[in-house]
Design a protein around this motif. Structure first.
Motif, PDB file in Angstrom:
ATOM      1  N   LEU A  67       0.832  -1.205   0.000  1.00  0.00           N
ATOM      2  CA  LEU A  67       0.000   0.000   0.000  1.00  0.00           C
ATOM      3  C   LEU A  67       0.864   1.253   0.000  1.00  0.00           C
ATOM      4  CD1 LEU A  67      -2.644   1.551   0.196  1.00  0.00           C
ATOM      5  CD2 LEU A  67      -2.628   1.138   2.683  1.00  0.00           C
ATOM      6  N   ASP A  77       2.130   1.959  -3.434  1.00  0.00           N
ATOM      7  CA  ASP A  77       1.076   2.530  -4.272  1.00  0.00           C
ATOM      8  C   ASP A  77       0.843   4.005  -3.960  1.00  0.00           C
ATOM      9  OD1 ASP A  77       0.696   0.127  -5.552  1.00  0.00           O
ATOM     10  OD2 ASP A  77      -1.129  -0.412  -4.450  1.00  0.00           O
ATOM     11  N   MET A  78       0.960   4.372  -2.698  1.00  0.00           N
ATOM     12  CA  MET A  78       0.734   5.772  -2.322  1.00  0.00           C
ATOM     13  C   MET A  78       1.777   6.690  -2.938  1.00  0.00           C
ATOM     14  SD  MET A  78      -2.026   5.581  -0.587  1.00  0.00           S
ATOM     15  CE  MET A  78      -2.186   7.211   0.115  1.00  0.00           C
ATOM     16  N   LYS A 108       1.155   6.039  -7.644  1.00  0.00           N
ATOM     17  CA  LYS A 108      -0.103   6.251  -8.345  1.00  0.00           C
ATOM     18  C   LYS A 108      -0.522   7.711  -8.157  1.00  0.00           C
ATOM     19  CE  LYS A 108      -1.673   1.478  -8.223  1.00  0.00           C
ATOM     20  NZ  LYS A 108      -2.764   0.537  -7.899  1.00  0.00           N
ATOM     21  N   GLU A 153      -3.174   9.408  -8.523  1.00  0.00           N
ATOM     22  CA  GLU A 153      -4.403   9.744  -7.803  1.00  0.00           C
ATOM     23  C   GLU A 153      -4.213   9.680  -6.298  1.00  0.00           C
ATOM     24  OE1 GLU A 153      -4.868   5.291  -8.961  1.00  0.00           O
ATOM     25  OE2 GLU A 153      -3.914   7.125  -9.741  1.00  0.00           O
ATOM     26  N   HIS A 154      -3.145   8.984  -5.847  1.00  0.00           N
ATOM     27  CA  HIS A 154      -2.851   8.919  -4.417  1.00  0.00           C
ATOM     28  C   HIS A 154      -1.890  10.033  -4.000  1.00  0.00           C
ATOM     29  CE1 HIS A 154      -5.132   5.373  -4.157  1.00  0.00           C
ATOM     30  NE2 HIS A 154      -4.197   4.484  -4.496  1.00  0.00           N
ATOM     31  N   LYS A 176      -2.582  13.840  -3.540  1.00  0.00           N
ATOM     32  CA  LYS A 176      -3.369  14.297  -2.394  1.00  0.00           C
ATOM     33  C   LYS A 176      -2.505  14.644  -1.185  1.00  0.00           C
ATOM     34  CE  LYS A 176      -7.344  11.438  -3.711  1.00  0.00           C
ATOM     35  NZ  LYS A 176      -8.192  10.279  -3.321  1.00  0.00           N
ATOM     36  N   TRP A 177      -1.252  14.140  -1.145  1.00  0.00           N
ATOM     37  CA  TRP A 177      -0.463  14.364   0.067  1.00  0.00           C
ATOM     38  C   TRP A 177       0.926  14.952  -0.186  1.00  0.00           C
ATOM     39  CZ3 TRP A 177       4.247  12.088   0.491  1.00  0.00           C
ATOM     40  CH2 TRP A 177       4.494  10.955  -0.296  1.00  0.00           C
ATOM     41  N   LEU A 220      -0.050  12.398   4.500  1.00  0.00           N
ATOM     42  CA  LEU A 220      -0.111  10.997   4.098  1.00  0.00           C
ATOM     43  C   LEU A 220      -0.666  10.141   5.231  1.00  0.00           C
ATOM     44  CD1 LEU A 220       0.433   8.581   2.302  1.00  0.00           C
ATOM     45  CD2 LEU A 220       2.876   8.737   2.909  1.00  0.00           C
ATOM     46  N   LEU A 255      -4.344  10.576   5.421  1.00  0.00           N
ATOM     47  CA  LEU A 255      -4.985   9.876   4.298  1.00  0.00           C
ATOM     48  C   LEU A 255      -5.052   8.372   4.548  1.00  0.00           C
ATOM     49  CD1 LEU A 255      -6.151  10.396   1.446  1.00  0.00           C
ATOM     50  CD2 LEU A 255      -3.856  10.026   0.538  1.00  0.00           C
ATOM     51  N   LEU A 256      -3.992   7.802   5.105  1.00  0.00           N
ATOM     52  CA  LEU A 256      -3.979   6.380   5.383  1.00  0.00           C
ATOM     53  C   LEU A 256      -4.997   6.008   6.470  1.00  0.00           C
ATOM     54  CD1 LEU A 256      -0.116   5.820   5.395  1.00  0.00           C
ATOM     55  CD2 LEU A 256      -1.716   4.787   3.770  1.00  0.00           C
TER      56      LEU A 256
END
Length: 319
Positions: free
Chosen positions: A173, A176-177, A180, A182-183, A186-187, A313, A316-317
């Motif tokens: 995970l 991926d953060m 990607k 889209e992830h 955001k952070w 981050l 978000l997680l």
């Protein structure tokens, strides 16, 4: 004496780092007070050693000077010394107060690298929780980032910025953060900024072109080139500021900032659902002495910037 991989007790704080340096060099940089003055303590702190006797029963008396001018006297007393292998000592005493905790450090050679394992043992689980919070608030873990920077400068003659953070998330995970759009859009941007992409070819050999804006008076464009993407283990990419037409430019608020920065991200599993992220940032390509000095001078600011992104981050997680 040898390191073990058993789970830390409730009254213990455990951390480990792998340094890209032989164990003899890591040991010497740790126990030599002249070298320790270059890296010991949170970012922004300096160190004055008053005396040091590296022997069982010997003491290291020193004062840490905070960036706000506050002095923190310290007496470390050594209980075990196994050269190039381990140290056991009490930390945090003064002439008037007892030690705060006992430290056990193991140094293990892994080829030409060194694994450092540190355990801080406190009187109670509650004391460990309080100390863990204090270390986080004081930026205490940046000590070990500074150590990595110091070793890199001594061995490879390269100036780098290093920062570590552990996240309560499995390693796949976390990868991926970071990989990607889209992830990470955001952070990753600075606090108060949003990030959008005109191009996002996120694969090894690919590139991206993006915009960051605070929605009012600051808009920045940049591009990234992905050099290495090793699933769940390692990510390497370069970044450059550019204009809206993707022509290379400079940082809009720091004209002497190096043109090209390389980011290396390493992911280390610390259990099934815990991952440590290590970010190494360095100027690459052609840069002037003035640009390198600008990079060196901004390490505290980089810590604040990355910490803000990491905080986002974490939120978000946990969402």
């Amino acid at each position: 004496m040898s390191a073990t991989k058993t789970k830390p007790q409730a009254n213990e704080i455990y951390l480990e780092r792998i340094y890209d340096a032989p164990v003899e060099i890591v040991w010497d940089a740790w126990v030599d007070p002249v070298q320790a003055a270059h890296w010991w303590g949170p970012r922004g702190f300096t160190l004055t050693t008053h005396s040091k006797e590296l022997r069982v029963g010997g003491q290291w008396r020193y004062t840490m000077h905070g960036p706000d001018g506050t002095d923190y006297p310290n007496i470390a007393t050594y209980h075990e010394i196994d050269e190039h292998r381990s140290l056991v000592y009490d930390h945090g005493a003064t002439d008037d107060t007892p030690p705060l905790f006992r430290v056990t450090v193991y140094f293990t050679a892994i080829g030409k690298k060194t694994l450092m394992e540190m355990t801080m043992s406190l009187a109670t689980a509650e004391a460990a929780t309080q100390t863990r919070q204090f270390i986080k608030q004081a930026g205490g873990e940046s000590t070990w980032d500074r150590f990595a920077e110091y070793l890199g400068a001594q061995i490879e003659h390269k100036e780098r910025f290093v920062i570590n953070r552990s996240f309560a998330a499995p390693i796949d995970l976390m990868y991926d953060m970071w990989t990607k759009a889209e992830h990470f859009s955001k952070w990753l941007p600075p606090t108060g900024f949003t990030m959008s992409f005109m191009r996002a070819d996120l694969h090894e050999g690919g590139s991206s072109f993006y915009k960051m804006t605070n929605g009012s008076n600051i808009t920045m464009y940049g591009r990234a080139s992905y050099l290495e993407m090793s699933k769940s283990n390692r990510l390497v990419y370069t970044q450059q500021f550019c204009d809206e037409h993707e022509n290379i430019s400079r940082h809009p608020m720091a004209p002497t900032w190096p043109e090209t920065m390389q980011t290396t991200v390493e992911f280390t599993a610390e259990g099934d659902s815990q991952t440590r992220v290590t970010v190494t940032w360095e100027p690459v390509g052609d840069f002037t002495d003035a640009e390198l000095q600008a990079f060196i001078n901004e390490r505290r600011g980089m810590t604040m910037g990355w910490t803000g992104s990491f905080d986002k981050l974490e939120i978000l997680l946990n969402a």
